[in-house]
Structures are given as C-alpha cells and as structure tokens.
Motif scaffolding. Sequence first.
Motif, PDB file in Angstrom:
ATOM      1  N   GLU A  57      -1.559   3.066   6.553  1.00  0.00           N
ATOM      2  CA  GLU A  57      -2.264   2.376   7.713  1.00  0.00           C
ATOM      3  C   GLU A  57      -1.975   3.555   8.618  1.00  0.00           C
ATOM      4  OE1 GLU A  57      -1.341  -1.957   8.626  1.00  0.00           O
ATOM      5  OE2 GLU A  57       0.284  -1.269   7.208  1.00  0.00           O
ATOM      6  N   PRO A 105      -6.065   6.653  10.466  1.00  0.00           N
ATOM      7  CA  PRO A 105      -6.822   7.176  11.735  1.00  0.00           C
ATOM      8  C   PRO A 105      -7.184   8.607  11.791  1.00  0.00           C
ATOM      9  CG  PRO A 105      -5.115   5.592  12.387  1.00  0.00           C
ATOM     10  CD  PRO A 105      -5.162   6.051  10.966  1.00  0.00           C
ATOM     11  N   PHE A 106      -6.145   9.577  11.097  1.00  0.00           N
ATOM     12  CA  PHE A 106      -6.400  11.080  10.816  1.00  0.00           C
ATOM     13  C   PHE A 106      -7.143  11.496   9.686  1.00  0.00           C
ATOM     14  CE2 PHE A 106      -2.515   9.947  12.790  1.00  0.00           C
ATOM     15  CZ  PHE A 106      -2.418  10.561  14.085  1.00  0.00           C
ATOM     16  N   ASP A 131       0.512   6.817  19.025  1.00  0.00           N
ATOM     17  CA  ASP A 131       0.441   5.562  18.533  1.00  0.00           C
ATOM     18  C   ASP A 131       1.118   5.523  17.044  1.00  0.00           C
ATOM     19  OD1 ASP A 131      -1.256   4.568  20.618  1.00  0.00           O
ATOM     20  OD2 ASP A 131      -3.268   4.762  19.581  1.00  0.00           O
ATOM     21  N   MET A 132       0.903   6.463  16.449  1.00  0.00           N
ATOM     22  CA  MET A 132       1.770   6.647  15.023  1.00  0.00           C
ATOM     23  C   MET A 132       3.384   6.693  15.179  1.00  0.00           C
ATOM     24  SD  MET A 132       1.383   9.387  11.711  1.00  0.00           S
ATOM     25  CE  MET A 132       2.008  10.851  13.084  1.00  0.00           C
ATOM     26  N   GLY A 176      -9.172  12.984  20.346  1.00  0.00           N
ATOM     27  CA  GLY A 176      -8.212  11.937  20.629  1.00  0.00           C
ATOM     28  C   GLY A 176      -6.974  11.924  19.729  1.00  0.00           C
ATOM     29  N   PHE A 177      -6.695  13.406  19.175  1.00  0.00           N
ATOM     30  CA  PHE A 177      -5.589  13.546  18.276  1.00  0.00           C
ATOM     31  C   PHE A 177      -4.083  13.056  18.875  1.00  0.00           C
ATOM     32  CE2 PHE A 177      -1.887  15.596  16.661  1.00  0.00           C
ATOM     33  CZ  PHE A 177      -2.085  15.557  15.167  1.00  0.00           C
ATOM     34  N   GLU A 178      -3.909  13.371  20.187  1.00  0.00           N
ATOM     35  CA  GLU A 178      -2.525  13.144  20.834  1.00  0.00           C
ATOM     36  C   GLU A 178      -2.490  11.633  20.856  1.00  0.00           C
ATOM     37  OE1 GLU A 178      -3.944  17.117  22.178  1.00  0.00           O
ATOM     38  OE2 GLU A 178      -4.934  15.456  21.941  1.00  0.00           O
ATOM     39  N   GLU A 179      -3.445  10.971  21.277  1.00  0.00           N
ATOM     40  CA  GLU A 179      -3.160   9.620  21.488  1.00  0.00           C
ATOM     41  C   GLU A 179      -3.042   8.514  20.242  1.00  0.00           C
ATOM     42  OE1 GLU A 179      -2.327   7.219  24.207  1.00  0.00           O
ATOM     43  OE2 GLU A 179      -3.407   8.725  24.866  1.00  0.00           O
ATOM     44  N   LYS A 180      -3.591   9.297  19.118  1.00  0.00           N
ATOM     45  CA  LYS A 180      -3.572   8.502  17.821  1.00  0.00           C
ATOM     46  C   LYS A 180      -2.185   9.257  17.270  1.00  0.00           C
ATOM     47  CE  LYS A 180      -8.411   9.229  16.243  1.00  0.00           C
ATOM     48  NZ  LYS A 180      -9.127  10.070  15.341  1.00  0.00           N
ATOM     49  N   TYR A 181      -1.498  10.258  17.723  1.00  0.00           N
ATOM     50  CA  TYR A 181      -0.164  10.861  17.150  1.00  0.00           C
ATOM     51  C   TYR A 181       0.865   9.644  17.872  1.00  0.00           C
ATOM     52  CZ  TYR A 181       3.866  13.892  16.604  1.00  0.00           C
ATOM     53  OH  TYR A 181       5.047  14.385  16.114  1.00  0.00           O
ATOM     54  N   TYR A 226      -5.105  18.321  13.762  1.00  0.00           N
ATOM     55  CA  TYR A 226      -4.982  18.893  15.121  1.00  0.00           C
ATOM     56  C   TYR A 226      -5.697  20.076  15.513  1.00  0.00           C
ATOM     57  CZ  TYR A 226      -2.453  20.398  19.248  1.00  0.00           C
ATOM     58  OH  TYR A 226      -1.892  20.940  20.447  1.00  0.00           O
TER      59      TYR A 226
END
Length: 607
Positions: A572, A576-577, A560-561, A553-558, A547
């Motif tokens: 899995e 993405p990170f 989603d996690m 796009g970190f926030e969106e991936k976070y 981060y």
Amino acid sequence: MFHLPFPLRDANAGSGSKDLGNLPEWDLSDLYTGEDAPELKHDLDWLETECAAFAADYEGKLADLDAGALLTCVQRNEKISAVAGRIMSFAGLRYYQLTIDAGRAKFMSDCQEKITNFTTPLVFFTLELNRIEDDALAARFAENEELARYAPVFRRIRAMKPYQLSDELERFLHDLGVVGDAWERLFDETIAGLTFDIDGEDLNIEGTLNLLTEQDRSKREAAARELARVFGENIKTFARVHNTAAKEKEVIDRWRKMPSAQTGRHLSNDVEPEVVEALREAVVAAYPKLSHRYYELKRKWLGLDRMQVWDRNAPLPMEDTRTIPWTQAERMVMEAYDAFDPRMGEIAAPFFSKGWIDAGVKPGKAPGAFAHPTVTEVHPYVMLNYLGKPRDVMTLAHELGHGVHQVLAAGQGEMLSSTPLTLAETASVFGEMLTFRKMLEKAETQEQRKVLLAGKVEDMINTVVRQIAFYDFECKLHAARRQGELTPEDIGALWMSVQGESLGPAFDFMEGYESFWAYIPHFVHSPFYVYAYAFGDGLVNALYSVYAEGAEGFEEKYFDMLKAGGSKHHKELLAPFGLDASDPKFWDKGLSMISDMIDELEAMEDT
C-alpha cells in the motif's frame, strides 16, 4: 514484554580528532527528571493497578464485547503500552549512555522486571483476540470506524495465530523473557568494557573500529590485529552468548511450530518470506558486479597487490582527511533536508537545539548509533558516536531520518505508529541519499566527485552486500545450532564462509578475522534484523529514482508514507510511487543505482 529497541547501525564510525566543537548530550527530562522522580513512581503505581484492573475487566470476555466496548479495551491497552514504553525508554536510554554503571544497569533491570510482572496478566489480550472469528471481527470494524482504524494492528497480531501456545505457556514465556534479556546485557557490558591497546593508548571499541578508516595503513593494521586479539581473548563469552540466544530461540520456535528460524522476524517485519528471499537472491547474484568490481577498483587506487581486511574501509589516497566539526555536520545535513522540503528541516531542527541527540564518544557508552522513538506523546532521541569523518555525517543524516519518520508517524498513536523494520529504514536511508546528493552537487573537482562517489558506493555495499552476508551467516548459525553446541571455531568457520563470497577475490583474510562476528550487536539483540538494511537501501534507491525523474507530487506522497507509520503494508505504501517490492525486478532497480555509480568510477579511470 516491553523492551527498548536497540537498532544499532553497523557503521564504521568516524575520525580521531578532538576538534569537533561542543557535542550535544541528551536531556532526558522530557521523559522523567531522574530515577526518583515522583512522576516515575506515579506511573509505576498506575501501571500496576491498571494492568490488574484491565485483566479483571476483560479476561475471558473479549469475544463478547461489542464494537464500542472493544474499542475502549484497545485504547486502555494502548495507554498501558505508552506508560510502560515511557518508563523503559528512560531506563534504557540512561543505561546506554553508560553501560558500565552498575546503578543504571540495576535500575533498568528492576524496571524491566516490574513491568514484566505487571503485564503478565495481560498476555490473554492477544490470545483472546486471535480466537475471535474473522467474520465477527469484520462486523465490529464495519460498525465502528474508530475501531476499524486499528485493523492493521489486529492483522499483525493475528498473523501469529498459527504459532500461538496455550495461555499458560504464553504467560510462562512472557515471565521468562527477563532471563533472555540478561544475556543481551552481558553482551552489551562485555563489549562496552573491552579496551584495546593501540601504541600504548587504551581505546574502547568505537575508537578502535574508527582506526580502520585511517589514512595510515599501519594504524589500520594495528587496529585490526588488536581487535582480533581482544575478541580472541573474550571469544568464549561471545560464543556462550550466541549459543544460548540461538538455543533459546530454537526452543521457542519449536514449541510454536515456526517453519523456520526466520519466520518470527518476517512476521514482525510484516513482510512475506518470498519477498525477503527475492531480495537476498538479487543481492547475492549482484556480488560480482557490485562488491567484487568495486574492491578491485579500490585495490588499484590503494596501489596494493592484495587487499587485506583492514583496507576495506580505508580512505582513498586522494581523500581529504580533515575532521568535520559538529556544527558543520549539522549544517550539511540540515541544508540537504531543507532543500528537499522545508517541512523536513523544521521537524529535524529541535533534535539539535533541545537535547534530543547524544553525540560524543565516552567511556562505557554503547557503541554504534540509533534513533529511539520513545513514546508518541514525547519525541525520539538519537544516539551517535560522532568522531568527525564524512561517514559520521552520513550516520547523522541516517539517524535524523529515523527521527523525522518517528515524529511524523507519532500521530498514528502508540499501536499504529511503530513501523516494521523493513520500512523503518526508508526515511533514514533517504536522508543519507539527500545529504550525499547535496555534497555531490557541491563537488568542485573531478577528484572530489570521485571520493564522494566511492564513499557512497562503500556505504551502500556495507548496507546491502555486507548486511545480506550477515543475514546468510545468521541463517547458517541458527541452522547449525539446531544440530548442537557450537564452538568458537565452528562459529568462526561459518563467518568466514560468507566473507570471501561477499567481498570478492581482491581480499586476503588475516588470522583472527574469523572472530569478527563477535561484536555485531544485531545478532544478539535482534536475530535476522540485518536484512532490513538491505531492504531499506534497495527500497530507497528505487524511491529516489522516482524522485530524480521529477515525479509530480513526490514530496507530498513521501510525507504521507512516513505519516502512515505502521498503519499500512509495504504494498500500500509503495503503490502511489508505482513500485512493488514483491516484484523481483524491483530489487534490480535499486541495485542498478549502485552498479551505475561503479560504472561512473570506472569511466573516470579511463579518462
């Protein structure tokens, strides 16, 4: 069996001032309005009828169900879990508000017994699922997309397949579970009922542990010695609880042919033993560059020749000892959450305004702090023992992170929302990190920055080094118990064998410190839980590095996690990170963040 999770954070809570403002209390009416609520009676009656109907409809037939029928079966089982979970959440949360109240204790125990009796006929469900051939199950998943959504649940259930007993024995163990719960309650009620005499004032355990963070060294010493005295007076009870719990676990593990005492925890955490061992080895190897180095710095700051155990969480001499009112704590955490992403603030806000937090320290209230998800159709509840120090603000940030995670994961439904402990600490530790970074950003002087950095390093040492030392203690305890009954002195010797190694050469240990294992609730409620804290801290440090580097796009991936809940394996979720917890270097990445902060503190000494 349906239990109320009891994930107490091993935080040394706050400060002693009463000027905290209006502290919120739980409103549990979103679960039930009271013990005599008609909705509660309705749910208990429904549960009894539905459990019997479920067994009649499906026992001995799971292997013959087509994909659609198997989906209906799974969804009915999920509904049973939701109703049972709602009842036990209400009973358990009321009990933890006042553990010394006999009525609340009886109500929780009665609910647990009823639900255990109702659900005993359902033991066949997981046993029969595990008898379905892999190919046959895969064909059903291919046939029905909605059923395939539950594949992660099936995978975790089937991980227990090698350790499954006969149907009759599994039912017996299910029924016997309430006996083990009684030992947990004995521990809870003993801890909550302890009183400590500090200068003529009777304090509970939270208030006494809080004194270990006082500026006045004589107060810290008095608290430590009084803790040792009272633990010593009750040590036979605590030893009996630990001996019994460890023996019960050993018997069950032996019958199940589990290869180690830790196997059950690894399976429930959905994590490979070698990943946990890589974490443990990395942390133990880092003791000298983390805790040993930091406590040597602290010894100098405190102007001491030798550190004593009551100096471990002492504030620094230049530290501001003011009390942080509740409204300010709320503002600090919410500002940090909003700054990361406004959606995070929106999810967190109702906890403060709708009675989802119980914050005050009260006689008989369970110690520590936790966030309980209840059930997906309601919302989580957060318990704190707020006393107004910066550490309490961090505990609020931590537990609120759990709450946000639980709200986001609820969309997965009852069976898929529950996150393994190793990943359950992700949002909580990340919430702490966001709050810390926001406070660091606002530091106006070098001295303020030093105090904040030192506080964060201490928290991380408590979360990583201390918890891995706890894990090593538990490993030794369970191994030793397999050889026979342990005296309080035996358990104390095991405790001391990990303390010096983890804390380092700066410390001396007072007489009586060998009994301080007695008050850690995880050892009784959730054996080997503790490594999840270190796992979560290391994972978040690695995540935060991504981060901080400005990953797109970190926030969106976070989000989603967090929304994934328990529907994905840690590999899995981290992919993405660009992270992989099975890589030993992963843990070094997380530990290096702590080491870098100590580097900065050392550099301040040289300027």
